[in-house]
Design a protein around this motif. Sequence first.
Motif, PDB file in Angstrom:
ATOM      1  N   ASN A  76       0.832  -1.218   0.000  1.00 32.86           N
ATOM      2  CA  ASN A  76       0.000   0.000   0.000  1.00 32.86           C
ATOM      3  C   ASN A  76       0.861   1.260   0.000  1.00 32.86           C
ATOM      4  OD1 ASN A  76      -2.293  -1.582   0.118  1.00 32.86           O
ATOM      5  ND2 ASN A  76      -2.463  -1.466   2.344  1.00 32.86           N
ATOM      6  N   GLN A  77       1.953   1.206   0.721  1.00 31.15           N
ATOM      7  CA  GLN A  77       2.774   2.416   0.886  1.00 31.15           C
ATOM      8  C   GLN A  77       3.833   2.582  -0.194  1.00 31.15           C
ATOM      9  OE1 GLN A  77       2.703   5.350   2.152  1.00 31.15           O
ATOM     10  NE2 GLN A  77       3.258   5.075   4.290  1.00 31.15           N
ATOM     11  N   TYR A  78       4.406   1.468  -0.676  1.00 32.77           N
ATOM     12  CA  TYR A  78       5.608   1.606  -1.513  1.00 32.77           C
ATOM     13  C   TYR A  78       5.538   1.000  -2.912  1.00 32.77           C
ATOM     14  CZ  TYR A  78       7.824   3.340   2.682  1.00 32.77           C
ATOM     15  OH  TYR A  78       8.133   4.098   3.778  1.00 32.77           O
ATOM     16  N   ALA A  79       4.542   0.154  -3.191  1.00 33.67           N
ATOM     17  CA  ALA A  79       4.536  -0.465  -4.522  1.00 33.67           C
ATOM     18  C   ALA A  79       4.105   0.555  -5.571  1.00 33.67           C
ATOM     19  CB  ALA A  79       3.589  -1.664  -4.528  1.00 33.67           C
ATOM     20  N   LYS A  80       4.620   0.370  -6.811  1.00 34.91           N
ATOM     21  CA  LYS A  80       4.261   1.357  -7.839  1.00 34.91           C
ATOM     22  C   LYS A  80       2.844   1.119  -8.375  1.00 34.91           C
ATOM     23  CE  LYS A  80       7.053  -0.885 -11.487  1.00 34.91           C
ATOM     24  NZ  LYS A  80       7.276  -2.104 -10.691  1.00 34.91           N
ATOM     25  N   ASP A  81       2.302  -0.071  -8.145  1.00 32.98           N
ATOM     26  CA  ASP A  81       0.883  -0.316  -8.447  1.00 32.98           C
ATOM     27  C   ASP A  81       0.355  -1.317  -7.418  1.00 32.98           C
ATOM     28  OD1 ASP A  81       1.445  -3.010  -9.293  1.00 32.98           O
ATOM     29  OD2 ASP A  81       2.203  -2.177 -11.174  1.00 32.98           O
ATOM     30  N   ASP A  82      -0.922  -1.653  -7.547  1.00 30.30           N
ATOM     31  CA  ASP A  82      -1.503  -2.495  -6.483  1.00 30.30           C
ATOM     32  C   ASP A  82      -1.604  -3.973  -6.866  1.00 30.30           C
ATOM     33  OD1 ASP A  82      -3.614  -2.588  -8.244  1.00 30.30           O
ATOM     34  OD2 ASP A  82      -5.122  -1.841  -6.839  1.00 30.30           O
ATOM     35  N   THR A  83      -0.839  -4.401  -7.886  1.00 31.11           N
ATOM     36  CA  THR A  83      -1.034  -5.783  -8.371  1.00 31.11           C
ATOM     37  C   THR A  83      -0.786  -6.848  -7.282  1.00 31.11           C
ATOM     38  OG1 THR A  83       1.184  -5.794  -9.296  1.00 31.11           O
ATOM     39  CG2 THR A  83      -0.605  -5.391 -10.850  1.00 31.11           C
ATOM     40  N   LEU A  84       0.132  -6.579  -6.387  1.00 33.11           N
ATOM     41  CA  LEU A  84       0.413  -7.601  -5.365  1.00 33.11           C
ATOM     42  C   LEU A  84      -0.636  -7.619  -4.241  1.00 33.11           C
ATOM     43  CD1 LEU A  84       4.305  -7.306  -5.017  1.00 33.11           C
ATOM     44  CD2 LEU A  84       3.037  -9.242  -5.971  1.00 33.11           C
ATOM     45  N   TYR A  85      -1.426  -6.537  -4.164  1.00 29.40           N
ATOM     46  CA  TYR A  85      -2.488  -6.477  -3.146  1.00 29.40           C
ATOM     47  C   TYR A  85      -3.573  -5.524  -3.667  1.00 29.40           C
ATOM     48  CZ  TYR A  85      -4.366  -6.751   1.638  1.00 29.40           C
ATOM     49  OH  TYR A  85      -5.152  -6.993   2.751  1.00 29.40           O
ATOM     50  N   PRO A  86      -4.356  -6.023  -4.633  1.00 28.06           N
ATOM     51  CA  PRO A  86      -5.286  -5.141  -5.343  1.00 28.06           C
ATOM     52  C   PRO A  86      -6.334  -4.498  -4.428  1.00 28.06           C
ATOM     53  CG  PRO A  86      -5.132  -7.295  -6.409  1.00 28.06           C
ATOM     54  CD  PRO A  86      -4.410  -7.406  -5.111  1.00 28.06           C
ATOM     55  N   LYS A  87      -6.754  -3.306  -4.823  1.00 31.82           N
ATOM     56  CA  LYS A  87      -7.783  -2.606  -4.041  1.00 31.82           C
ATOM     57  C   LYS A  87      -9.175  -3.145  -4.342  1.00 31.82           C
ATOM     58  CE  LYS A  87      -5.059   1.515  -3.325  1.00 31.82           C
ATOM     59  NZ  LYS A  87      -3.881   1.005  -4.065  1.00 31.82           N
ATOM     60  N   ASP A  88      -9.328  -3.798  -5.481  1.00 29.55           N
ATOM     61  CA  ASP A  88     -10.629  -4.386  -5.818  1.00 29.55           C
ATOM     62  C   ASP A  88     -11.086  -5.288  -4.664  1.00 29.55           C
ATOM     63  OD1 ASP A  88     -12.680  -5.348  -7.979  1.00 29.55           O
ATOM     64  OD2 ASP A  88     -11.896  -7.155  -7.014  1.00 29.55           O
ATOM     65  N   PRO A  89     -12.302  -5.027  -4.109  1.00 30.20           N
ATOM     66  CA  PRO A  89     -12.719  -5.747  -2.892  1.00 30.20           C
ATOM     67  C   PRO A  89     -12.702  -7.264  -3.027  1.00 30.20           C
ATOM     68  CG  PRO A  89     -14.209  -3.923  -3.332  1.00 30.20           C
ATOM     69  CD  PRO A  89     -13.296  -4.020  -4.526  1.00 30.20           C
ATOM     70  N   LYS A  90     -13.128  -7.769  -4.164  1.00 33.56           N
ATOM     71  CA  LYS A  90     -13.199  -9.230  -4.283  1.00 33.56           C
ATOM     72  C   LYS A  90     -11.815  -9.851  -4.443  1.00 33.56           C
ATOM     73  CE  LYS A  90     -17.940  -9.418  -5.634  1.00 33.56           C
ATOM     74  NZ  LYS A  90     -18.797  -8.844  -6.627  1.00 33.56           N
ATOM     75  N   GLU A  91     -10.987  -9.203  -5.256  1.00 33.60           N
ATOM     76  CA  GLU A  91      -9.618  -9.732  -5.420  1.00 33.60           C
ATOM     77  C   GLU A  91      -8.883  -9.693  -4.082  1.00 33.60           C
ATOM     78  OE1 GLU A  91      -7.277  -8.323  -8.825  1.00 33.60           O
ATOM     79  OE2 GLU A  91      -9.152  -7.562  -9.642  1.00 33.60           O
ATOM     80  N   ARG A  92      -9.060  -8.571  -3.367  1.00 27.02           N
ATOM     81  CA  ARG A  92      -8.370  -8.446  -2.074  1.00 27.02           C
ATOM     82  C   ARG A  92      -8.908  -9.458  -1.057  1.00 27.02           C
ATOM     83  NH1 ARG A  92      -6.068  -3.184   0.997  1.00 27.02           N
ATOM     84  NH2 ARG A  92      -4.952  -3.132  -0.972  1.00 27.02           N
ATOM     85  N   ALA A  93     -10.212  -9.687  -1.088  1.00 29.78           N
ATOM     86  CA  ALA A  93     -10.819 -10.647  -0.134  1.00 29.78           C
ATOM     87  C   ALA A  93     -10.227 -12.045  -0.323  1.00 29.78           C
ATOM     88  CB  ALA A  93     -12.327 -10.682  -0.313  1.00 29.78           C
ATOM     89  N   LEU A  94     -10.023 -12.405  -1.569  1.00 29.23           N
ATOM     90  CA  LEU A  94      -9.463 -13.733  -1.848  1.00 29.23           C
ATOM     91  C   LEU A  94      -8.020 -13.838  -1.328  1.00 29.23           C
ATOM     92  CD1 LEU A  94     -10.674 -16.180  -3.223  1.00 29.23           C
ATOM     93  CD2 LEU A  94      -9.601 -15.452  -5.365  1.00 29.23           C
ATOM     94  N   ILE A  95      -7.265 -12.760  -1.505  1.00 28.84           N
ATOM     95  CA  ILE A  95      -5.880 -12.742  -1.005  1.00 28.84           C
ATOM     96  C   ILE A  95      -5.881 -12.799   0.526  1.00 28.84           C
ATOM     97  CG2 ILE A  95      -3.793 -11.298  -0.830  1.00 28.84           C
ATOM     98  CD1 ILE A  95      -4.633 -10.306  -3.735  1.00 28.84           C
ATOM     99  N   ASP A  96      -6.791 -12.013   1.134  1.00 26.52           N
ATOM    100  CA  ASP A  96      -6.885 -12.033   2.604  1.00 26.52           C
ATOM    101  C   ASP A  96      -7.253 -13.430   3.097  1.00 26.52           C
ATOM    102  OD1 ASP A  96      -6.224  -9.358   2.852  1.00 26.52           O
ATOM    103  OD2 ASP A  96      -8.301  -8.676   2.901  1.00 26.52           O
ATOM    104  N   GLN A  97      -8.162 -14.090   2.380  1.00 27.73           N
ATOM    105  CA  GLN A  97      -8.548 -15.451   2.787  1.00 27.73           C
ATOM    106  C   GLN A  97      -7.330 -16.366   2.803  1.00 27.73           C
ATOM    107  OE1 GLN A  97      -8.972 -18.438   0.502  1.00 27.73           O
ATOM    108  NE2 GLN A  97      -9.227 -19.541   2.427  1.00 27.73           N
ATOM    109  N   ARG A  98      -6.505 -16.266   1.768  1.00 22.38           N
ATOM    110  CA  ARG A  98      -5.304 -17.115   1.699  1.00 22.38           C
ATOM    111  C   ARG A  98      -4.316 -16.736   2.811  1.00 22.38           C
ATOM    112  NH1 ARG A  98      -8.623 -19.491  -1.616  1.00 22.38           N
ATOM    113  NH2 ARG A  98      -7.944 -19.893  -3.752  1.00 22.38           N
ATOM    114  N   LEU A  99      -4.212 -15.434   3.091  1.00 21.88           N
ATOM    115  CA  LEU A  99      -3.295 -15.003   4.166  1.00 21.88           C
ATOM    116  C   LEU A  99      -3.758 -15.544   5.517  1.00 21.88           C
ATOM    117  CD1 LEU A  99      -2.689 -11.243   3.226  1.00 21.88           C
ATOM    118  CD2 LEU A  99      -0.976 -13.059   3.162  1.00 21.88           C
TER     119      LEU A  99
END
Length: 219
Positions: A76-99
């Motif tokens: 969130n603070q340093y990446a040049k884009d959000d691909t590793l942790y997208p802001k899209d709620p559904k994409e992010r939810a899936l990543i959070d689930q895996r985390l």
Amino acid sequence: MPIDLYYFPPSPPCRSVMLLAKSLDVKLQLKVINIINGDQKSPEYAKMNPQQTIPTLDDDGFIIWESRAILGYLVNQYAKDDTLYPKDPKERALIDQRLYFDASYISQRATEYFKKVAFMSQLVNEDDLEKMHETLQLLNTFLDGQLWVAGPNMSIADFAIVVSVSNMEALGVDLNEYPNIANWYTRARSAMPGYEEINQAGAMMMGEMFKNRLKELTQ
Ligand SMILES: N[C@@H](CCC(=O)N[C@@H](CS)C(=O)NCC(=O)O)C(=O)O
């Protein structure tokens, strides 16, 4: 201002943070906290992180711990884009689930298996071994038809999970039993800059400690 990371080289959650920082080209000033000697129990450290765990990140006075929260913060603070942790709620939810799956299942079960032998002088616990295999079976299913653990793109969940999986491998689990994991593991290792020196060395240290202790206990 430098970003300080309080860490100990073999510590799995520290390794995931260092791996991601390397990928993002974020420079960390590493400060060793030797948890074997109890450095994390010092009053100064407890003042910074009352939970007294590593890793802890100090970004110009902003203090954050819990490795998966640190991973999110760094993107969130340093990446040049959000691909590793997208802001899209559904994409992010899936990543959070895996985390969360990593935090409460994969890493947890590897730690249980490791610590009983390494620190509690117990022999291999077959139930714990079985539980590690259960989580790998689940991860193998999540990876069915997917390149990365949370879908078509690499995410911070891959950084957390690759560390847990490498620990299981170092503890003697044969990943070839899980073809989706074995393929993803090869992919992740070559896609993450500095992987071998940052993660693999620490996983090997854990594996050696486990095997040596086991040898002592069975002699
Ligand atoms: N869920 C935490 C786990 C942190 C953790 O337990 N770290 C261990 C080292 S791997 C630690 O600080 N142990 C010292 C202690 O518990 O006293 C994270 O992901 O950061």
